[in-house]
Design an enzyme around this catalytic site. Sequence first.
Site, PDB file in Angstrom:
ATOM      1  N   TYR A  31     -12.730 -54.922  47.537  1.00 48.66           N
ATOM      2  CA  TYR A  31     -12.075 -54.139  46.484  1.00 48.66           C
ATOM      3  C   TYR A  31     -10.717 -53.632  46.952  1.00 48.66           C
ATOM      4  O   TYR A  31     -10.565 -53.058  48.034  1.00 48.66           O
ATOM      5  CB  TYR A  31     -12.948 -52.946  46.079  1.00 48.66           C
ATOM      6  CG  TYR A  31     -12.281 -52.050  45.065  1.00 48.66           C
ATOM      7  CD1 TYR A  31     -12.051 -52.505  43.766  1.00 48.66           C
ATOM      8  CD2 TYR A  31     -11.847 -50.775  45.400  1.00 48.66           C
ATOM      9  CE1 TYR A  31     -11.427 -51.700  42.837  1.00 48.66           C
ATOM     10  CE2 TYR A  31     -11.220 -49.965  44.472  1.00 48.66           C
ATOM     11  CZ  TYR A  31     -11.016 -50.429  43.188  1.00 48.66           C
ATOM     12  OH  TYR A  31     -10.385 -49.639  42.266  1.00 48.66           O
TER      13      TYR A  31
ATOM     14  N   GLY B 195     -10.211 -50.775  39.345  1.00 47.38           N
ATOM     15  CA  GLY B 195     -10.907 -50.131  38.242  1.00 47.38           C
ATOM     16  C   GLY B 195     -11.786 -51.108  37.500  1.00 47.38           C
ATOM     17  O   GLY B 195     -12.595 -51.832  38.100  1.00 47.38           O
TER      18      GLY B 195
END
Length: 515
Positions: free
Chosen positions: A58, A65
């Site tokens: 990530y 998001g």
Amino acid sequence: MSTAVPSVAVGGAPLTPAQVLSVAREGAHVVLSEDTRKAVRHGREQVEALARGEVPAYGVSTGFGALATRHIAPDLRARLQRSLIRSHAAGAGPEVEREVVRALMLLRLRTLASGNTGVQVVTVETLAALLNAGITPVVHEYGSLGCSGDLAPLSHVALALMGEGRVRDAAGELRDAGEALASAGITPVELGAKEGLALINGTDGMLGMLAIACMDLERLLKVADITAAMSVEALLGTDRVFAEELQRLRPHPGQAASASNLRAMLADSPIVASHRGPDCNRVQDAYSLRCAPQVAGAARDTLTHALLVAGRELDSVIDNPVVLDDGRVESNGNFHGAPVAYVLDFLAVAVADTASIAERRTDCMLDVARSHGLPAFLADDPGVDSGHMIAQYTQAAIVSELKRLAVPASVDSIPSSAMQEDHVSMGWAAARKLRRAVDGLTTVLAVELLTAARALDLRSPLEPGPATGAVLRTVRERVDGPGPDRYLAPEIAAVAALVADGSVVEAAETVTPLA
């Protein structure tokens, strides 16, 4: 001969609220040790190894998001970081104060310097260089929900690191960031993998405002004890209710400290002594006098809790994902601002009530039915003159506003990012309203001080005590004594400046130390 600029070391030991204030408001420089640089390099090596791997990570090889499911090809990752900052620099509204932006920058630098965010050393050094050059990115009032970090405010700072957007230079002039950086000899940063995310995923804005507010309130709560003592004298009140043996019956630390200050301020007061004998028919003073240490003490204990939370946060690394000491890069929820938001709201309640009781004492001094011999509204010629009548109106208007500002922001979560960020803290909003509340309390205490000073003069030939007298003399250096009505707004502003710059506390402490 030039005076050396004070400095604050970033990295290693946690920062203190006083150090935050020193950099944010007083312009202290920041310094980075070689150990800090070494820790940053180690963290960067872990991120670069992850970026080379095939497993999605990530913020390194994915979107953000609700877009975190998209894998980003290596040749697009630099663009990913730039796009993140540009798109998130979406604030609106008035410019945020310089000291708030500097605090935000310092606290993001503190986290980056930990080595747990995986940024490049040059990124840390460039952010430090902006602070030391006095370059302040333009950050706007609205844009942070207090979760996933103060995203929009921090993005405007990161944009300036890239040489984009608008900044204020050391002289306060509004300039293009690239031009201001070039003038200061600073090269814009080329962001690498994860760096955009690391620059914006923190609670630094709300924490910076908390640290500044705590430092200001430490001073203002001493002022509240000083003005309360002057009001007690002006209203011919008793000091017996502040006795230590009475305070020990309810052992709250803040109450004990406030009562100690009241005793110290009223010690050896000829006014208090003048009505201490058996012929005094006063049984009990109004609550706003008698309960001053209970209210101000509760505010002090609230501040103590807020400082505890601020200290923990100043020892925290806030980022997502983070680089752990063993090299793992893990997602987490430490960016949620709830711990900070709650105490910001709690302080706003304490500020409102401290101001409210001060306003009640002011009103007592102006009311001929309750002031024990003072002229109506402390006017020179009541009816022709209005005295401090409208000064109390101003005070009351501010107190009413402070009650509205005491409504908590932290209960008002609002979902965002397609429900990925479905619960947020609103800590930035809590911090913004607390700043307005602190400003309001400053003025409310200034009006009480101005009114009490006038009332004490009107008690002549009776004299105030040594400590309250020292404060009265400090006020009289800026503001004339009783007389016919005159332009009052500049006098309120002048006394508010004495409250804000520490002069009132310094005057009292020339006679007696205060808790």
